[in-house]
Design an enzyme around this catalytic site. Structure first.
Site, short mmCIF file in Angstrom:
data_model
loop_
_atom_site.label_atom_id
_atom_site.label_comp_id
_atom_site.label_asym_id
_atom_site.label_seq_id
_atom_site.Cartn_x
_atom_site.Cartn_y
_atom_site.Cartn_z
NE ARG A 204 38.57 29.21 -6.92
CZ ARG A 204 37.59 28.60 -6.29
NH1 ARG A 204 36.35 29.00 -6.45
NH2 ARG A 204 37.84 27.60 -5.48
NE ARG B 169 39.31 27.58 -15.57
CZ ARG B 169 38.60 27.31 -14.49
NH1 ARG B 169 39.18 27.09 -13.35
NH2 ARG B 169 37.29 27.24 -14.54
NE ARG C 195 42.75 22.73 -5.26
CZ ARG C 195 41.50 22.59 -4.84
NH1 ARG C 195 40.87 23.59 -4.34
NH2 ARG C 195 40.92 21.42 -4.94
CE1 TYR D 295 34.22 16.11 -3.83
CE2 TYR D 295 36.31 14.95 -3.65
CZ TYR D 295 35.54 16.07 -3.42
OH TYR D 295 36.07 17.15 -2.76
CG ASP E 261 39.92 18.44 -9.61
OD1 ASP E 261 40.05 19.44 -8.91
OD2 ASP E 261 39.20 17.48 -9.29
C1 LIG Z 1 39.46 17.23 -2.93
C2 LIG Z 1 40.19 17.68 -4.15
C3 LIG Z 1 39.61 18.14 -5.36
N1 LIG Z 1 40.66 18.46 -6.22
C4 LIG Z 1 41.86 18.24 -5.60
C5 LIG Z 1 41.59 17.71 -4.33
C6 LIG Z 1 42.63 17.28 -3.34
C7 LIG Z 1 43.25 18.45 -2.69
C8 LIG Z 1 42.39 19.07 -1.63
O1 LIG Z 1 42.10 18.39 -0.66
O2 LIG Z 1 42.06 20.26 -1.82
C9 LIG Z 1 43.21 18.39 -6.14
C10 LIG Z 1 43.52 19.57 -6.96
N2 LIG Z 1 42.67 20.37 -7.67
C11 LIG Z 1 43.38 21.35 -8.30
C12 LIG Z 1 44.74 21.12 -8.06
C13 LIG Z 1 45.80 21.96 -8.79
C14 LIG Z 1 47.15 21.96 -8.45
C15 LIG Z 1 47.50 22.86 -7.26
O3 LIG Z 1 47.48 22.38 -6.11
O4 LIG Z 1 47.86 24.04 -7.50
C16 LIG Z 1 44.85 20.03 -7.21
C17 LIG Z 1 46.09 19.39 -6.59
C18 LIG Z 1 42.84 22.43 -9.15
C19 LIG Z 1 41.49 22.91 -8.85
N3 LIG Z 1 40.36 22.17 -8.64
C20 LIG Z 1 39.31 23.00 -8.46
C21 LIG Z 1 39.75 24.35 -8.60
C22 LIG Z 1 38.87 25.58 -8.51
C23 LIG Z 1 38.12 25.71 -9.80
C24 LIG Z 1 38.16 27.11 -10.36
O5 LIG Z 1 39.23 27.76 -10.34
O6 LIG Z 1 37.12 27.52 -10.87
C25 LIG Z 1 41.12 24.29 -8.84
C26 LIG Z 1 42.05 25.44 -9.11
C27 LIG Z 1 37.91 22.57 -8.23
C28 LIG Z 1 37.76 21.60 -7.14
N4 LIG Z 1 38.07 20.26 -7.22
C29 LIG Z 1 37.86 19.68 -5.99
C30 LIG Z 1 37.39 20.69 -5.10
C31 LIG Z 1 37.05 20.46 -3.67
C32 LIG Z 1 37.35 21.89 -5.82
C33 LIG Z 1 37.04 23.27 -5.30
C34 LIG Z 1 35.69 23.76 -5.61
C35 LIG Z 1 35.66 25.27 -5.53
O7 LIG Z 1 35.94 25.83 -4.45
O8 LIG Z 1 35.35 25.91 -6.56
C36 LIG Z 1 38.18 18.26 -5.69
#
Ligand SMILES: Cc1c2[nH]c(c1CCC(=O)O)Cc1[nH]c(c(CCC(=O)O)c1C)Cc1[nH]c(c(CCC(=O)O)c1C)Cc1[nH]c(c(C)c1CCC(=O)O)C2
Length: 383
Positions: A47, A56, A43, A167, A92
């Protein structure tokens, strides 16, 4: 800001000339010596960065993953800012599942939300196989990124069948994974049908990324730590192993079974396999066919290495919450992790899970410089 003269000198004098395949990151994944311990952050694009929040501001998450120019810019942001040793594709884990026809959204502050949770054989049937054309925006973004990144490797990724299934079955994030486990124990045939489909979607998605030029892939089974080792081996490992084996270009060896018996022969791009709370599963996750096993902050890397065995590298494992502590605490933890990582045949420095949004990005930049400085090794006279 700290200037990392030692790290830079070591980098310039070594294998960087050769492009991403010779980068410190790929070398560590392959358990080859390099100029310093490579570091990137799960990540890292997200953010915690003001430039990410800005770009974004008016674009929904899934849409941003489908616009190659945005994917490219967001992926590059942490590379420019922190000088990390690898980029990770901005996407994602639910992107390929949406491309497979599942109606879902990513809700800010919550995560993936599925309109109609998957509970029956008919629901499973509706998850269709994907081809390159279904995710052409990913193919395009990866090609653009590889061209822009030069010698810095790009990591592709996907979600593993268990985490995706959770999910889909729950309909959204879950603490207990109760509905998922109820289906798994109550209807194993349906469970295996679901995971089989998800494995094919994941494999196709990763193949697109590899064909477009990523230098490594990470398979996220973030929630596998919810399972006992016995249940992981029975219900999950075969599906993750199918994905990881499908990525190996080496047709001679099966990554399943006792891989400790045979030395590995560069099977395609390095495969990283990661989950949270997986202390009891580390050996099994390695056996699923990983070259690198990701470790969360609960297990010291020397202990993890004993569990995983001598033929795999490790990745991790700073607690993301430590980044919120005063710098001397961060520094001491980085030192401890580098020390314990020396027990492993290869170490990629990372967090034990993703960067928290409230993290000060300058602390991440300092961690990168510190890891490089503390781990700098003299250039190999043979190179
Ligand atoms: C479980 C999982 C998800 N997504 C992902 C996982 C596996 C990694 C982990 O265990 O964290 C994988 C993921 N999601 C995202 C990345 C980007 C690449 C990186 O690592 O920088 C990666 C590798 C972007 C994202 N994916 C997400 C965001 C946040 C959305 C935003 O910026 O509005 C990002 C940058 C949304 C997302 N998508 C998911 C979650 C739990 C969330 C967070 C929800 C939140 O807190 O808002 C599902």
């Amino acid at each position: 800001m700290t200037t990392d003269t030692t790290g830079t000198a070591a980098r310039d004098g070594d294998a960087r000339r050769g492009g991403p395949a010779d980068s410190p990151f790929v070398r560590a994944c392959r358990r080859e010596p390099g100029p310093h311990t490579p570091v990137w952050f799960m990540r890292q694009a997200g953010r915690s960065l003001p430039e990410y929040r800005e770009i974004r501001a008016n674009v929904p998450m899934l849409e941003s993953c489908r616009r190659p120019e945005l994917v490219t810019e967001i992926t590059l942001q942490p590379v420019r800012r922190h000088g990390v040793d690898a980029a990770i594709l901005f996407s994602d884990i639910v992107v390929p599942v949406a491309a497979a026809g599942v109606d879902l959204d990513i809700v800010a502050g919550t995560g993936p939300v599925v309109a109609e949770p998957v509970r029956t054989a008919e629901d499973v049937e509706r998850i269709r196989p994907i081809s390159r054309d279904d995710v052409s925006y990913v193919d395009e973004a990866v090609r653009q990124l590889v061209a822009e990144l030069g010698a810095t490797p790009l990591i592709g990724f996907a979600g593993a069948p268990f985490t995706l299934a959770s999910y889909l079955v729950e309909g959204g994030p879950s603490r207990t994974h109760a509905k998922t486990k109820a289906l798994m124990y109550g209807d194993p045939d349906l469970w295996h049908a679901l995971c089989g489909r998800l494995a094919e979607v994941t494999l196709a998605f990763l193949r697109v990324q590899i064909d477009a030029g990523v230098s490594a892939v990470q398979l996220f089974d973030s929630w596998a730590g919810a399972l006992s080792e016995a249940d992981y081996r029975r219900y999950v490992l075969p599906h993750s192993a199918h994905v990881l084996a499908g990525l190996a270009d080496d047709r001679s060896g099966s990554p399943r079974g006792d891989s400790r018996a045979e030395p590995e022969r560069s099977p395609g791009v390095p495969r990283i396999h990661f989950g949270v709370g997986t202390a009891e599963l580390l050996g099994a996750m390695g056996e699923a066919g990983a070259d690198v096993v990701g470790v969360d902050w609960r297990t010291p890397l020397d202990v993890a290495t004993r569990r995983i065995g001598p033929d795999k590298a490790v990745q991790g494992n700073l607690d993301p919450c430590v980044l919120l502590a005063p710098w001397p605490v961060v520094e001491a933890e980085v030192r401890r992790i580098l020390d314990q990582g020396r027990a492993a045949p290869g170490h990629v420095f990372n967090l034990g899970h993703g960067v928290l949004p409230e993290t000060d990005p300058d602390v991440l930049t300092r961690v990168v410089a510190l890891v490089h400085e503390l781990s700098a090794r003299p250039a190999d006279p043979r190179s």
